[in-house]
Motif scaffolding. Structure first.
Motif, PDB file in Angstrom:
ATOM      1  N   SER A  69       0.884  -1.200   0.118  1.00 34.23           N
ATOM      2  CA  SER A  69      -0.137  -0.255  -0.060  1.00 34.23           C
ATOM      3  C   SER A  69       0.869   1.257   0.095  1.00 34.23           C
ATOM      4  CB  SER A  69      -1.193   0.127   1.344  1.00 34.23           C
ATOM      5  OG  SER A  69      -0.359   0.091   2.403  1.00 34.23           O
ATOM      6  N   ALA A  70       2.213   1.001   0.122  1.00 31.13           N
ATOM      7  CA  ALA A  70       3.009   2.363   0.168  1.00 31.13           C
ATOM      8  C   ALA A  70       3.052   3.063  -1.510  1.00 31.13           C
ATOM      9  CB  ALA A  70       4.312   2.094   0.451  1.00 31.13           C
ATOM     10  N   GLN A  71       3.546   4.191  -1.432  1.00 33.29           N
ATOM     11  CA  GLN A  71       3.280   4.776  -2.572  1.00 33.29           C
ATOM     12  C   GLN A  71       4.386   4.277  -3.665  1.00 33.29           C
ATOM     13  OE1 GLN A  71       4.591   9.053  -2.221  1.00 33.29           O
ATOM     14  NE2 GLN A  71       3.710   9.403  -4.422  1.00 33.29           N
ATOM     15  N   VAL A  72       5.541   3.676  -3.060  1.00 35.02           N
ATOM     16  CA  VAL A  72       6.523   2.820  -3.945  1.00 35.02           C
ATOM     17  C   VAL A  72       6.717   1.522  -3.058  1.00 35.02           C
ATOM     18  CG1 VAL A  72       8.563   2.530  -4.866  1.00 35.02           C
ATOM     19  CG2 VAL A  72       7.711   4.812  -4.840  1.00 35.02           C
ATOM     20  N   PRO A  73       5.948   0.428  -3.586  1.00 34.66           N
ATOM     21  CA  PRO A  73       6.233  -0.967  -2.872  1.00 34.66           C
ATOM     22  C   PRO A  73       7.893  -1.031  -2.973  1.00 34.66           C
ATOM     23  CG  PRO A  73       4.366  -1.022  -4.361  1.00 34.66           C
ATOM     24  CD  PRO A  73       5.009   0.466  -4.534  1.00 34.66           C
ATOM     25  N   CYS A  74       8.272  -1.662  -1.751  1.00 34.72           N
ATOM     26  CA  CYS A  74       9.767  -2.020  -1.702  1.00 34.72           C
ATOM     27  C   CYS A  74      10.165  -3.450  -1.350  1.00 34.72           C
ATOM     28  CB  CYS A  74      10.468  -0.791  -0.986  1.00 34.72           C
ATOM     29  SG  CYS A  74      10.483   0.563  -1.546  1.00 34.72           S
ATOM     30  N   LEU A  75      11.136  -3.965  -1.598  1.00 30.88           N
ATOM     31  CA  LEU A  75      11.837  -5.008  -0.912  1.00 30.88           C
ATOM     32  C   LEU A  75      12.930  -4.562  -0.001  1.00 30.88           C
ATOM     33  CD1 LEU A  75      12.231  -7.271  -4.045  1.00 30.88           C
ATOM     34  CD2 LEU A  75      10.656  -7.535  -2.324  1.00 30.88           C
ATOM     35  N   TYR A  76      13.277  -5.250   0.954  1.00 32.43           N
ATOM     36  CA  TYR A  76      14.504  -4.800   1.766  1.00 32.43           C
ATOM     37  C   TYR A  76      15.598  -5.939   1.997  1.00 32.43           C
ATOM     38  CZ  TYR A  76      10.465  -2.084   3.196  1.00 32.43           C
ATOM     39  OH  TYR A  76       9.420  -1.131   3.084  1.00 32.43           O
ATOM     40  N   ALA A 116      13.086  -0.653  -4.626  1.00 33.56           N
ATOM     41  CA  ALA A 116      11.670  -0.548  -5.369  1.00 33.56           C
ATOM     42  C   ALA A 116      11.636  -2.137  -5.784  1.00 33.56           C
ATOM     43  CB  ALA A 116      11.826   0.474  -6.614  1.00 33.56           C
ATOM     44  N   MET A 117      10.256  -2.292  -5.593  1.00 32.01           N
ATOM     45  CA  MET A 117       9.717  -3.572  -5.985  1.00 32.01           C
ATOM     46  C   MET A 117       9.500  -3.731  -7.491  1.00 32.01           C
ATOM     47  SD  MET A 117       6.720  -5.911  -4.131  1.00 32.01           S
ATOM     48  CE  MET A 117       7.395  -5.558  -2.611  1.00 32.01           C
ATOM     49  N   PRO A 118      10.330  -4.569  -8.214  1.00 34.26           N
ATOM     50  CA  PRO A 118       9.962  -4.670  -9.655  1.00 34.26           C
ATOM     51  C   PRO A 118       8.256  -5.206  -9.816  1.00 34.26           C
ATOM     52  CG  PRO A 118      11.602  -6.063  -9.354  1.00 34.26           C
ATOM     53  CD  PRO A 118      11.199  -5.455  -7.965  1.00 34.26           C
ATOM     54  N   PRO A 119       7.550  -4.731 -11.009  1.00 29.52           N
ATOM     55  CA  PRO A 119       6.201  -5.167 -11.186  1.00 29.52           C
ATOM     56  C   PRO A 119       5.949  -6.623 -11.151  1.00 29.52           C
ATOM     57  CG  PRO A 119       6.871  -3.462 -12.859  1.00 29.52           C
ATOM     58  CD  PRO A 119       8.005  -3.850 -12.208  1.00 29.52           C
TER      59      PRO A 119
END
Length: 179
Positions: A69-76, A116-119
């Motif tokens: 739900s974040a503006q830019v979904p991310c991986l950590y 940033a998480m790829p599509p």
């Protein structure tokens, strides 16, 4: 899902750090890697550092949905420093859970990088979360009916005979009786 992690090495901006390292990208479905140089531009080098497995767990779906739900979904990416100059970081974990990333960031020993998480990964995580997520019903906790004001349990020490000073230490009471 195997995820290749790309690290970028740039010259440090202070005299105390010769290099600055950042995780800048992931390669979904990548093969094994061993710190292969991908691109070099002057003093800036990008390394295909390692391949980690991105694992999703049914109990973590709330965290995945929060991250999506974040503006830019991310991986950590969680990394630990090593003493080896050829491999300055040991890549420990890659996760889609911002809660798990926060747990690693809190210990102060690990470096947690946000990518940033790829599509394609967004679709995979979203499908998993929708399939396994169950809303947890809120249950309000109720207090016990026990009246705790009737008995003063735990106040003072049973070895002290007088009630005048129930907070006195037993060692002082024993010395006073001897005098």
């Amino acid at each position: 899902m195997p995820m290749g992690v790309v690290l970028r090495r740039t010259p440090g901006v202070t005299r105390w750090a010769k290099w600055s390292w950042r995780a800048v990208g992931v390669l979904p479905g990548a093969a094994e890697a061993n710190w292969a140089a991908l691109r070099k531009d002057g003093e800036v080098t990008e390394f295909y550092a390692a391949t980690l497995m991105l694992e999703l767990h049914g109990a973590e779906t709330d965290a995945y949905l929060h991250g999506l739900s974040a503006q830019v979904p991310c991986l950590y990416v969680v990394m630990r420093e090593t003493d080896d100059p050829a491999r300055p970081f040991d890549l420990v974990l890659i996760t889609a859970s911002p809660y798990e990333a926060q747990d690693y960031a809190d210990n102060g020993e690990d470096v947690v990088e946000k990518i940033a998480m790829p599509p394609v990964v967004i679709g995979w995580v979203e499908a998993f979360a929708q399939q396994f997520h169950t809303e947890e019903v809120f249950k309000k906790r109720r207090r016990d009916k026990k009246d705790i004001g009737l008995v003063e349990d735990g106040i003072g020490d049973v070895r002290i005979a007088q009630m005048a000073d129930v907070y006195r230490a037993p060692s002082k009471a024993k010395k006073e009786r001897l005098q």
